[in-house]
Scaffold this motif. Structure first.
Motif, PDB file in Angstrom:
ATOM      1  N   ASP A  66      17.926 -24.060 -39.294  1.00  0.00           N
ATOM      2  CA  ASP A  66      17.056 -24.578 -38.166  1.00  0.00           C
ATOM      3  C   ASP A  66      16.383 -23.475 -37.399  1.00  0.00           C
ATOM      4  N   MET A  67      17.009 -22.533 -37.031  1.00  0.00           N
ATOM      5  CA  MET A  67      16.699 -21.202 -36.521  1.00  0.00           C
ATOM      6  C   MET A  67      15.240 -20.597 -37.180  1.00  0.00           C
ATOM      7  N   TRP A  68      15.616 -20.485 -38.535  1.00  0.00           N
ATOM      8  CA  TRP A  68      14.579 -19.700 -39.401  1.00  0.00           C
ATOM      9  C   TRP A  68      13.342 -20.705 -39.230  1.00  0.00           C
ATOM     10  N   SER A  69      13.334 -21.735 -39.403  1.00  0.00           N
ATOM     11  CA  SER A  69      12.234 -22.910 -39.266  1.00  0.00           C
ATOM     12  C   SER A  69      11.825 -22.762 -38.084  1.00  0.00           C
ATOM     13  N   ARG A  70      12.193 -22.398 -36.949  1.00  0.00           N
ATOM     14  CA  ARG A  70      11.589 -22.284 -35.513  1.00  0.00           C
ATOM     15  C   ARG A  70      11.135 -20.838 -35.355  1.00  0.00           C
TER      16      ARG A  70
END
Ligand SMILES: [Zn+2]
Length: 147
Positions: A66-70
Motif C-alpha cells: 500500500d505504501m509503495w503504491s502511494r
C-alpha cells in the motif's frame, strides 16, 4: 528530531493505552523522503504479549504494498512498553530494519490506574546503535513546500 503533530501523537498514545497491558504497535507512513509522519496505521501485535511485539507478516506486507503504491515510506515505527522503560530492548534493536525511520517508544507502565502519565520517546536505530532524539509536538505540520 522527530516532529509530530498533536493529532498523530494523540492517536499513538491512545492506541498504546487501549492495548495496555499488551504492547501496541504500528507505523506512521509519510511521503517518501519527506520525514512527515502523516498516516497512522495501527497494526496487530501478532505476539499479543505484554513483553514483546511482532508485526503480523501478512498485514505488514499488505501495508508495504500500500505504501509503495502511494510513494510512501514508514516514517515512524512505534510500539509500547507496558512494564519497562520506554527504551528499545535488545530484541527491538535486533528487529529494527529501517535506518531512516523514527522508532517511537510509548511507555505505559505508570498507566495501571488508567490515569498515569505515559512516556513518549523517539530513537534512531542504525546498525544496532541506538540514539535518542528530541520529540517536537506541533499543532499541525507545516504545509509541504515545493522545491
Ligand atoms: Zn520493545
Amino acid at each position: 528530531m522527530l516532529t509530530i503533530d498533536q493529532a498523530t501523537y494523540d492517536r499513538i498514545v491512545a492506541h498504546a493505552k487501549r492495548d495496555h497491558p499488551d504492547e501496541a504497535c504500528g507505523i506512521v507512513a509519510g511521503p517518501e523522503g519527506s520525514d512527515r509522519a502523516e498516516r497512522v496505521v495501527e497494526m496487530v501485535n501478532a505476539a499479543g504479549s505484554p513483553t514483546f511485539y511482532e508485526f503480523d507478516s501478512t498485514e505488514l506486507l499488505a501495508l508495504y504494498k500500500d505504501m509503495w503504491s502511494r510513494d510512501e515510506e514508514p516514517v515512524v515505527v512505534y510500539h509500547s512498553h507496558t512494564a519497562t522503560e520506554a527504551y528499545p530492548s535488545r530484541t527491538d534493536i535486533g528487529l529494527a530494519s529501517e535506518p531512516a525511520a523514527h522508532y517511537v517508544l510509548v511507555g505505559t507502565r505508570e498507566h495501571g490506574n488508567n490515569e498515569g502519565p505515559v512516556e513518549f520517546r523517539s530513537f534512531r536505530i542504525v546498525d544496532g546503535e541506538v540514539t535518542e532524539e528530541e520529540v517536537s509536538v506541533v499543532p499541525h505540520l507545516l504545509p509541504l513546500t515545493k522545491e
